[in-house]
Design an enzyme around this catalytic site. Structure first.
Site, mmCIF file in Angstrom:
data_model
loop_
_atom_site.group_PDB
_atom_site.id
_atom_site.type_symbol
_atom_site.label_atom_id
_atom_site.label_comp_id
_atom_site.label_asym_id
_atom_site.label_seq_id
_atom_site.Cartn_x
_atom_site.Cartn_y
_atom_site.Cartn_z
ATOM 1 N N SER A 163 -11.231 -4.970 14.478
ATOM 2 C CA SER A 163 -11.097 -4.120 13.319
ATOM 3 C C SER A 163 -12.267 -4.187 12.023
ATOM 4 O O SER A 163 -12.009 -3.955 11.185
ATOM 5 C CB SER A 163 -9.799 -4.338 12.603
ATOM 6 O OG SER A 163 -9.469 -5.801 12.271
ATOM 7 N N HIS A 171 -9.771 0.218 3.206
ATOM 8 C CA HIS A 171 -10.491 1.465 3.650
ATOM 9 C C HIS A 171 -9.848 2.790 3.601
ATOM 10 O O HIS A 171 -10.434 3.864 3.872
ATOM 11 C CB HIS A 171 -10.869 1.264 4.991
ATOM 12 C CG HIS A 171 -9.476 0.849 5.840
ATOM 13 N ND1 HIS A 171 -8.882 -0.502 6.086
ATOM 14 C CD2 HIS A 171 -8.738 1.379 6.637
ATOM 15 C CE1 HIS A 171 -7.985 -0.507 6.479
ATOM 16 N NE2 HIS A 171 -7.789 0.604 7.108
ATOM 17 N N ARG A 186 0.832 -1.051 -0.028
ATOM 18 C CA ARG A 186 0.026 -0.120 -0.046
ATOM 19 C C ARG A 186 0.929 1.202 0.006
ATOM 20 O O ARG A 186 1.764 1.061 0.809
ATOM 21 C CB ARG A 186 -0.826 0.195 1.275
ATOM 22 C CG ARG A 186 -2.357 -0.443 0.949
ATOM 23 C CD ARG A 186 -3.015 -0.143 2.397
ATOM 24 N NE ARG A 186 -3.837 -1.540 2.397
ATOM 25 C CZ ARG A 186 -4.633 -1.539 3.281
ATOM 26 N NH1 ARG A 186 -4.805 -0.793 4.363
ATOM 27 N NH2 ARG A 186 -5.374 -2.922 3.390
ATOM 28 N N THR A 212 -2.907 -10.245 14.772
ATOM 29 C CA THR A 212 -3.701 -9.478 13.811
ATOM 30 C C THR A 212 -3.670 -9.763 12.358
ATOM 31 O O THR A 212 -2.440 -9.843 12.087
ATOM 32 C CB THR A 212 -3.588 -8.033 14.009
ATOM 33 O OG1 THR A 212 -4.155 -7.744 15.458
ATOM 34 C CG2 THR A 212 -4.091 -7.115 13.270
ATOM 35 N N ARG A 241 -14.989 -5.428 5.173
ATOM 36 C CA ARG A 241 -15.238 -5.039 6.636
ATOM 37 C C ARG A 241 -16.573 -4.817 6.655
ATOM 38 O O ARG A 241 -17.302 -4.696 5.739
ATOM 39 C CB ARG A 241 -14.529 -3.693 6.996
ATOM 40 C CG ARG A 241 -12.985 -3.924 7.344
ATOM 41 C CD ARG A 241 -12.309 -2.534 7.535
ATOM 42 N NE ARG A 241 -10.767 -3.057 7.867
ATOM 43 C CZ ARG A 241 -10.109 -2.029 8.578
ATOM 44 N NH1 ARG A 241 -10.549 -1.015 9.074
ATOM 45 N NH2 ARG A 241 -8.840 -2.731 8.859
ATOM 46 N N GLU A 284 -12.202 -9.989 13.973
ATOM 47 C CA GLU A 284 -11.311 -9.082 14.665
ATOM 48 C C GLU A 284 -12.194 -7.967 15.118
ATOM 49 O O GLU A 284 -13.104 -7.641 14.491
ATOM 50 C CB GLU A 284 -10.331 -8.980 13.379
ATOM 51 C CG GLU A 284 -9.621 -9.916 12.944
ATOM 52 C CD GLU A 284 -8.537 -9.516 12.037
ATOM 53 O OE1 GLU A 284 -7.085 -9.362 12.605
ATOM 54 O OE2 GLU A 284 -8.619 -9.379 10.725
HETATM 55 C C1 G6P Z 1 -6.734 -5.223 7.675
HETATM 56 C C2 G6P Z 1 -6.620 -6.896 7.890
HETATM 57 C C3 G6P Z 1 -7.033 -7.159 9.165
HETATM 58 C C4 G6P Z 1 -6.483 -6.308 10.275
HETATM 59 C C5 G6P Z 1 -6.802 -4.972 9.990
HETATM 60 C C6 G6P Z 1 -6.099 -4.046 10.905
HETATM 61 O O1 G6P Z 1 -8.072 -5.102 7.536
HETATM 62 O O2 G6P Z 1 -6.902 -7.704 6.817
HETATM 63 O O3 G6P Z 1 -6.621 -8.525 9.253
HETATM 64 O O4 G6P Z 1 -6.981 -6.621 11.415
HETATM 65 O O5 G6P Z 1 -6.299 -4.486 8.673
HETATM 66 O O6 G6P Z 1 -4.385 -4.278 10.964
HETATM 67 P P1 G6P Z 1 -3.541 -3.144 11.447
HETATM 68 O O7 G6P Z 1 -2.272 -3.829 11.310
HETATM 69 O O8 G6P Z 1 -4.006 -1.756 10.891
HETATM 70 O O9 G6P Z 1 -4.201 -2.951 12.894
HETATM 71 ZN ZN ZN Z 2 -11.026 -3.961 3.425
#
Ligand code: G6P
Ligand code: ZN
Length: 579
Positions: free
Chosen positions: A391, A138, A44, A370, A307, A389
């Site tokens: 998140s 996102h 990214r 995560t 999400r 999760e």
């Molecule tokens: C993405 C991944 C998730 C993860 C989230 C937050 O959506 O697919 O698996 O929980 O990011 O990740 P981070 O490293 O930013 O906390």
């Molecule tokens: Zn996504």
């Protein structure tokens, strides 16, 4: 107009050789570029970085250099994305390099659009060798914002770390890109185009996915709720990829009012929005769901559709509760789980609400780092069905990605099931009722996450270093304010299937009453460092379940801030996002 012309710079020195099967393959000389290491989910960067000469092409070629040839030669790959700026140009680059490296066929979503869960579903259904997803999830899109690319493997799961590490290694030594000399593919028309032995099929991004959803859920049951005159549904696609799915699924199949879908057209810049379904960024939906005459059920999904956020009328379901409630009700309400889930899992910072369900239902339970990729092995081994999760990711083993629309359908199934005998005019069992019943049965795990986005990396890293030192000196029984330490560590995970070890996955302080404070740096940011603080407290007493989470957690949040010296290290007074 969405169409712009684009080409990888084929310098005058590039060699063109005729390929025996009829397409010409060019060898384009290139040089390594720095910083192409993938994070929690793919590579990214700002889109301007990706648009620099050969930046994307280098990474794609490095990927083919990293895969065993039998994983792509004459093979089938899927390609989709969330509709963001640069996806159309990127699609053409990826298609040409895939052809140049001997891929047999590419299945690409119309206009380059296909959600992350749909790509996973297509890979599985069509037995593809893998697939690309063009998305920065996102993160905002448009000329000044982010772009990203993920690669998923043959069971539809994100590529494992040993592959992404290999790709990174190859980006450092890359010297040439192999590209087929074929015209740009018309991505607006469904159908197959043949170029010698290579072909591209433009597919409808919805149909395989919808077919899968119809096999997982009882659509008639859901329709009996969604089409009721006394039930109001609201879905916010945030001008992102689920805009392409919402109408065919919720309106055309399930009978929702067409007006129930907001921001339902995918746009290259997500309508200047930040397509992240949480209380901060999905503000439009939150305003509707907390406003006068609020609907009964509200949901939103993110950029690439993996999400979800679930809301009742003036009621927020925290993702950690969402997965627990889905797991507890899955067997009754969702045909896919009619023999009961095989096992349950959550990421480490996600609250322990799911642990209590696993305990009560006597199911195998796993705590992973995560990152959705950690669930894949457990699913492939038949040990795991429902996982989530904090998140805003929830899903199951129907595919190998988290799945926003699946989560909405799971919740609709639960509410439909609970109301299936209700006559028009009778009071319906609401999202809030279901959550409160759940807390009464299992207790409530108050949970909140504080994010400090785009901090200076130096200060953030120093803070983590400081916490690691604190952990190494900590002893059980130590007092932290009113809390007594049970243990503190930097989470390490050993995969029970292949024995692989992931270390340094987050610093946790776990107290004797089950409360936890956790610190991590995000692996998905595109600039600086994002510090995440997670706090959790278990409350068995029903009379305290109505408390506001921020109030209930205040002492722990204060403790987390003082233990970490966050203010000193980062200079931040306030979080940028609270969930
Ligand atoms: C993405 C991944 C998730 C993860 C989230 C937050 O959506 O697919 O698996 O929980 O990011 O990740 P981070 O490293 O930013 O906390
Ligand atoms: Zn996504």
């Amino acid at each position: 107009p969405r169409r712009r012309s684009w080409a990888v710079r084929a310098s005058s020195s590039s060699a063109t050789v005729a390929n025996p099967e009829g397409i010409k393959i060019m060898t384009v000389p290139t040089k390594p570029v720095e910083g192409q290491k993938t994070g929690t989910s793919g590579l990214r960067k700002k889109v301007k970085v990706f648009m620099k000469e050969n930046y994307l092409a280098n990474w794609i070629q490095a990927l083919f250099n990293s895969l065993p040839p039998e994983d792509f030669k004459n093979g089938l790959l899927a390609l989709g994305g969330d509709g963001r700026y640069f996806n159309l140009e990127a699609s053409q680059i990826i298609i040409k390099i895939a052809a140049g490296n001997g891929v047999g066929k590419i299945l690409v979503g119309r206009e380059g659009i296909m959600s992350t869960p749909a790509v996973s579903a297509v890979i599985r259904k069509r037995k593809a060798n893998g697939g690309f997803i063009m998305s920065a999830s996102h993160n905002p899109g448009g000329p000044d914002y982010d772009w990203g690319i993920k690669f998923n493997y043959s069971s539809g799961q994100p590529a494992p770390e040993y592959i992404t590490d290999k790709i990174y290694g190859n980006t450092l030594s890359i010297s040439e890109i192999k590209m087929a000399d074929i015209p740009d593919v018309d991505l607006s028309r469904l159908g197959v185009t043949q170029y010698g032995s290579f072909s591209v099929e433009v597919i409808d991004p919805v149909s395989d996915y919808l077919e899968l959803m119809e096999s997982v859920f009882d659509f008639e049951l859901i329709k009996s709720l969604v089409s009721r005159s006394d039930f109001r549904f609201a879905f916010d696609a945030m001008h992102a990829v689920t805009g392409a799915y919402a109408k065919p699924i919720f309106v055309d199949k399930l009978g929702a009012d067409p007006g129930s879908i907001a921001n339902g057209v995918p746009l290259e810049d997500f309508g200047h929005g930040h397509p992240d379904p949480n209380l901060t960024y999905a503000k439009d939906l939150v305003d509707v769901m907390y406003g006068e005459n609020a609907p009964d059920f509200g949901a939103a999904s993110d950029g690439d559709g993996d999400r979800n956020m679930i809301l009742g009328r003036r009621f927020f379901i925290t993702p950690s509760d969402s997965v627990a409630i889905i797991a507890a009700n899955a067997q009754a309400a969702i045909p896919y789980f009619q023999s009961g889930p095989k096992g349950l899992a959550r990421s480490m910072p996600t609250s322990g609400a799911l642990d209590r369900v696993a305990d009560k239902l006597n199911l195998p339970f796993f705590e992973v780092p995560t990152g959705w990729k950690f669930f894949g092995n457990l699913m492939d081994a038949g040990k795991l069905s429902v996982c989530g999760e904090e998140s805003f990711g929830t899903g199951s083993d129907h595919i190998r990605e988290k799945d926003g629309i699946w989560a909405v359908l799971a919740w609709l199934s639960i509410i439909s099931y609970r109301n299936k005998d209700k006559k028009i005019g009778e009071k319906l069992i609401s999202v809030e009722d279901v959550a409160k019943e759940h807390w009464a049965t299992y207790g409530r795990n108050f949970f909140s996450r504080y994010d400090y986005e785009e901090c200076e990396s130096e200060g953030a890293n120093q803070m983590i270093g400081y916490l690691r030192e604190l952990v190494s000196k900590s002893k059980a029984g130590e007092k932290y304010g009113n809390y007594v330490l049970q243990f503190a560590d930097d989470f390490t995970y050993t995969d029970p299937v292949d024995g692989s070890i992931a270390s340094k996955q987050g610093i946790r302080f776990v107290f004797t009453d089950g409360s936890r404070i956790i610190f991590r740096l995000s692996g998905t940011g595109s600039a600086g460092a994002t510090v995440r603080i997670y706090v959790e407290q278990f409350e068995p007493d029903v009379s305290r379940h109505d408390m506001d989470a921020q109030m209930a957690l205040k002492p722990l949040i204060e403790l987390a801030l003082s233990v970490s010296k966050l203010k000193e290290f980062t200079g931040r007074e306030k979080p940028t996002v609270i969930t």
